[in-house]
Design a protein around this motif. Structure first.
Motif, PDB file in Angstrom:
ATOM      1  N   UNK A  69      80.739  70.398  50.654  1.00 43.32           N
ATOM      2  CA  UNK A  69      81.248  69.068  50.283  1.00 43.32           C
ATOM      3  C   UNK A  69      82.528  68.741  51.045  1.00 43.32           C
ATOM      4  N   UNK A  70      82.812  69.469  52.109  1.00 45.07           N
ATOM      5  CA  UNK A  70      84.045  69.286  52.871  1.00 45.07           C
ATOM      6  C   UNK A  70      83.804  68.301  54.014  1.00 45.07           C
ATOM      7  N   UNK A  71      84.026  67.019  53.733  1.00 44.90           N
ATOM      8  CA  UNK A  71      83.777  65.969  54.726  1.00 44.90           C
ATOM      9  C   UNK A  71      84.644  66.151  55.968  1.00 44.90           C
ATOM     10  N   UNK A  72      85.878  66.599  55.790  1.00 42.97           N
ATOM     11  CA  UNK A  72      86.760  66.810  56.946  1.00 42.97           C
ATOM     12  C   UNK A  72      86.196  67.881  57.874  1.00 42.97           C
ATOM     13  N   UNK A  73      85.691  68.960  57.301  1.00 42.23           N
ATOM     14  CA  UNK A  73      85.131  70.038  58.126  1.00 42.23           C
ATOM     15  C   UNK A  73      83.889  69.561  58.872  1.00 42.23           C
ATOM     16  N   UNK A  74      83.024  68.790  58.193  1.00 40.69           N
ATOM     17  CA  UNK A  74      81.847  68.249  58.881  1.00 40.69           C
ATOM     18  C   UNK A  74      82.266  67.282  59.994  1.00 40.69           C
ATOM     19  N   UNK A  75      83.305  66.503  59.753  1.00 38.72           N
ATOM     20  CA  UNK A  75      83.793  65.591  60.784  1.00 38.72           C
ATOM     21  C   UNK A  75      84.277  66.357  62.011  1.00 38.72           C
ATOM     22  N   UNK A  76      85.087  67.408  61.792  1.00 35.08           N
ATOM     23  CA  UNK A  76      85.577  68.204  62.921  1.00 35.08           C
ATOM     24  C   UNK A  76      84.441  68.950  63.605  1.00 35.08           C
ATOM     25  N   UNK A  77      83.458  69.376  62.842  1.00 29.29           N
ATOM     26  CA  UNK A  77      82.296  70.029  63.435  1.00 29.29           C
ATOM     27  C   UNK A  77      81.552  69.047  64.345  1.00 29.29           C
ATOM     28  N   UNK A  78      81.369  67.831  63.865  1.00 29.21           N
ATOM     29  CA  UNK A  78      80.731  66.797  64.689  1.00 29.21           C
ATOM     30  C   UNK A  78      81.523  66.509  65.954  1.00 29.21           C
ATOM     31  N   UNK A  79      82.838  66.488  65.816  1.00 28.90           N
ATOM     32  CA  UNK A  79      83.719  66.236  66.957  1.00 28.90           C
ATOM     33  C   UNK A  79      83.557  67.338  68.007  1.00 28.90           C
ATOM     34  N   UNK A  80      83.522  68.580  67.562  1.00 31.43           N
ATOM     35  CA  UNK A  80      83.361  69.703  68.490  1.00 31.43           C
ATOM     36  C   UNK A  80      81.986  69.663  69.161  1.00 31.43           C
TER      37      UNK A  80
END
Length: 158
Positions: A69-80
């Protein structure tokens, strides 16, 4: 008359902490302890800052494996993933971030930029429109995506 009013205000100000219930003043319960930061998130962000996408990806994958449920982590994962050039993985991560938090401004900005990379101006503009509705008085994410869309249009005349 004004001296009387000032005196009454002073009396009320001095009395209010005494008359305040204990729960309103903080009570005797200790303050909640903040959850410690996930070291993989911290290291992943350092890898992002260093543009070390290959290092950031497994770190953020570990974060989301523990906290889906960590939207920030998914966002950074998408960025990478996007910066690695893996757009399908990038889109999946951004969509997951937006499913968790539909108001995540960073995910809207970054997915919009990813859509530009795959020449989907319409989808990028949809996310710009969403940012416009989220950022009542403007925000950095809106400004960044708007600038990227303008540059995209300037580079690809119709």
């Amino acid at each position: 008359m004004s001296r009387l009013v000032l005196s009454m205000i002073a009396v009320l100000m001095m009395a209010s902490p005494v008359m305040m219930p204990a729960w309103a003043a903080g009570g005797s319960d200790p303050a909640p302890v903040a959850k410690p930061a996930d070291p993989n998130f911290t290291e992943g962000k350092k890898a992002i800052d260093a543009k070390d996408w290959a290092r950031a990806i497994p770190l953020f994958q570990q974060v989301v494996a523990k906290d889906d449920k960590n939207a920030d982590a998914f966002n950074w994962l998408g960025y990478a993933w996007r910066n690695q050039g893996d757009y399908p993985q990038s889109f999946a991560a951004y969509e997951k971030a937006l499913t968790i938090d539909p108001r995540h401004r960073g995910a809207h900005e970054y997915i919009g930029e990813a859509y530009l990379k795959v020449n989907n101006l319409q989808k990028a503009e949809e996310h710009l429109k969403r940012l416009d509705s989220l950022c009542t008085f403007g925000c950095a994410e809106y400004t960044e995506l708007k600038g990227k869309i303008a540059a995209y249009k300037a580079a690809k005349p119709s």
